[in-house]
Design a protein around this motif. Structure first.
Motif, PDB file in Angstrom:
ATOM      1  N   ILE A   6      -5.378  -0.528  -1.132  1.00  0.00           N
ATOM      2  CA  ILE A   6      -4.779  -1.695  -1.781  1.00  0.00           C
ATOM      3  C   ILE A   6      -5.839  -2.726  -2.151  1.00  0.00           C
ATOM      4  O   ILE A   6      -5.835  -3.273  -3.267  1.00  0.00           O
ATOM      5  N   ILE A   7      -6.749  -3.009  -1.229  1.00  0.00           N
ATOM      6  CA  ILE A   7      -7.812  -3.979  -1.512  1.00  0.00           C
ATOM      7  C   ILE A   7      -8.686  -3.488  -2.669  1.00  0.00           C
ATOM      8  O   ILE A   7      -9.029  -4.252  -3.579  1.00  0.00           O
ATOM      9  N   PHE A  46     -14.209   2.548  -6.579  1.00  0.00           N
ATOM     10  CA  PHE A  46     -13.540   3.844  -6.716  1.00  0.00           C
ATOM     11  C   PHE A  46     -13.762   4.706  -5.475  1.00  0.00           C
ATOM     12  O   PHE A  46     -12.854   5.427  -5.040  1.00  0.00           O
ATOM     13  N   PHE A  47     -14.960   4.627  -4.909  1.00  0.00           N
ATOM     14  CA  PHE A  47     -15.231   5.365  -3.670  1.00  0.00           C
ATOM     15  C   PHE A  47     -14.308   4.885  -2.552  1.00  0.00           C
ATOM     16  O   PHE A  47     -13.706   5.702  -1.838  1.00  0.00           O
ATOM     17  N   CYS A  48     -14.162   3.570  -2.412  1.00  0.00           N
ATOM     18  CA  CYS A  48     -13.285   3.010  -1.380  1.00  0.00           C
ATOM     19  C   CYS A  48     -11.826   3.376  -1.652  1.00  0.00           C
ATOM     20  O   CYS A  48     -11.053   3.635  -0.722  1.00  0.00           O
ATOM     21  N   LEU A  49     -11.453   3.404  -2.929  1.00  0.00           N
ATOM     22  CA  LEU A  49     -10.089   3.757  -3.318  1.00  0.00           C
ATOM     23  C   LEU A  49      -9.740   5.169  -2.842  1.00  0.00           C
ATOM     24  O   LEU A  49      -8.708   5.390  -2.196  1.00  0.00           O
ATOM     25  N   PHE A  50     -10.620   6.117  -3.126  1.00  0.00           N
ATOM     26  CA  PHE A  50     -10.349   7.502  -2.754  1.00  0.00           C
ATOM     27  C   PHE A  50     -10.527   7.738  -1.259  1.00  0.00           C
ATOM     28  O   PHE A  50      -9.849   8.587  -0.674  1.00  0.00           O
ATOM     29  N   VAL A  52       4.519   1.056  -3.392  1.00  0.00           N
ATOM     30  CA  VAL A  52       5.150  -0.254  -3.575  1.00  0.00           C
ATOM     31  C   VAL A  52       4.117  -1.303  -3.968  1.00  0.00           C
ATOM     32  O   VAL A  52       4.318  -2.073  -4.925  1.00  0.00           O
ATOM     33  N   CYS A  53       2.999  -1.330  -3.275  1.00  0.00           N
ATOM     34  CA  CYS A  53       1.964  -2.342  -3.538  1.00  0.00           C
ATOM     35  C   CYS A  53       1.291  -2.111  -4.889  1.00  0.00           C
ATOM     36  O   CYS A  53       0.947  -3.082  -5.582  1.00  0.00           O
ATOM     37  N   SER A  54       1.084  -0.855  -5.253  1.00  0.00           N
ATOM     38  CA  SER A  54       0.490  -0.550  -6.556  1.00  0.00           C
ATOM     39  C   SER A  54       1.416  -1.020  -7.673  1.00  0.00           C
ATOM     40  O   SER A  54       0.960  -1.589  -8.672  1.00  0.00           O
TER      41      SER A  54
END
Length: 229
Positions: free
Chosen positions: A11-12, A30-34, A54-56
């Motif tokens: 989410i962050i 993107f690295f943190c996202l995945f 929900v948050c997205s």
């Protein structure tokens, strides 16, 4: 809770990609996202997956770009398709996918149905003030609304959620990207994550993150006028 640590990272990272991308390296975000998504899938739980959905959605609506809404719908359909393919042709190793498939295809609640029914039964017997805090064996309803209704009745539910009045009164701080500090929206997204969690798991005694983020958005609502001045 392991999955919700990953959900928080997801989410962050998504928030920073959508609203603060110029301040960070995109490849790092993107690295943190995945990495966050990997932790969510490996957690074997459904609530983190529901929470990031929900948050997205909240952040995409906040962004106000129809193109992102289309992308989100496509990704959602692809994800559901992946869950179905995993069920039909996979080896069943991804437990969270198995549980999501049972939930989507068969309405399976992972044995929560009897808990919900028991909570409703207790509430119906003590509607105004509630009957008991926990069941006889110490188990709880796994839903904040049923928990409050069972333990405190209609009166307690109303009193509990009255504390969120400053949030409702100053909703523009969380739903209008032009209002207030941009990071208020990130805090609200993290609140939504744990609000989603308390609909399906945990209770008010063992989910402090929900209480923390509740306090933060209530505090932001209370100080809204001061911030404007």
């Amino acid at each position: 809770m392991y999955g919700h640590i990953g959900a928080s990272l997801f989410i962050i990272s998504l928030f920073l990609l959508l609203f603060c991308r110029e301040d960070y390296k995109s490849y790092f975000l993107f690295f943190c996202l995945f990495l966050g998504l990997f932790n969510v899938i490996q957690s074997m739980a459904r609530s983190p997956i529901v929470a990031i959905s929900v948050c997205s959605l909240y952040m995409i609506i906040l962004k106000g770009n129809k193109k992102y809404i289309l992308y989100a719908l496509i990704l959602l359909l692809l994800f559901i398709g992946l869950i179905i393919l995993h069920e039909q042709y996979g080896n069943g190793e991804i437990t969270s996918f198995n549980r999501m498939y049972k939930w989507i295809a068969h309405g399976d609640t992972s044995s929560r149905g009897p808990l919900y029914s028991k909570a409703i039964e207790i509430f119906n017997s003590h509607r105004l003030f509630g009957g008991r805090i926990l069941f006889e064996d110490g188990v709880h309803p796994h839903n904040i609304f049923l928990e409050l209704l069972m333990a405190t009745g209609i009166l307690g539910l109303i009193i509990y959620f009255l504390k969120f009045w400053p949030v409702v009164k100053n909703a523009a701080l969380f739903w209008n990207i032009q209002k207030g500090n941009i990071y208020y929206k990130l805090i609200f997204a993290l609140f939504l994550q744990y609000f989603t969690l308390v609909q399906t798991s945990c209770n008010l005694f063992n989910i402090p993150e929900f209480l923390y983020f509740s306090s933060m958005i209530i505090g932001i609502g209370y100080t809204a006028k001061t911030q404007e001045v």
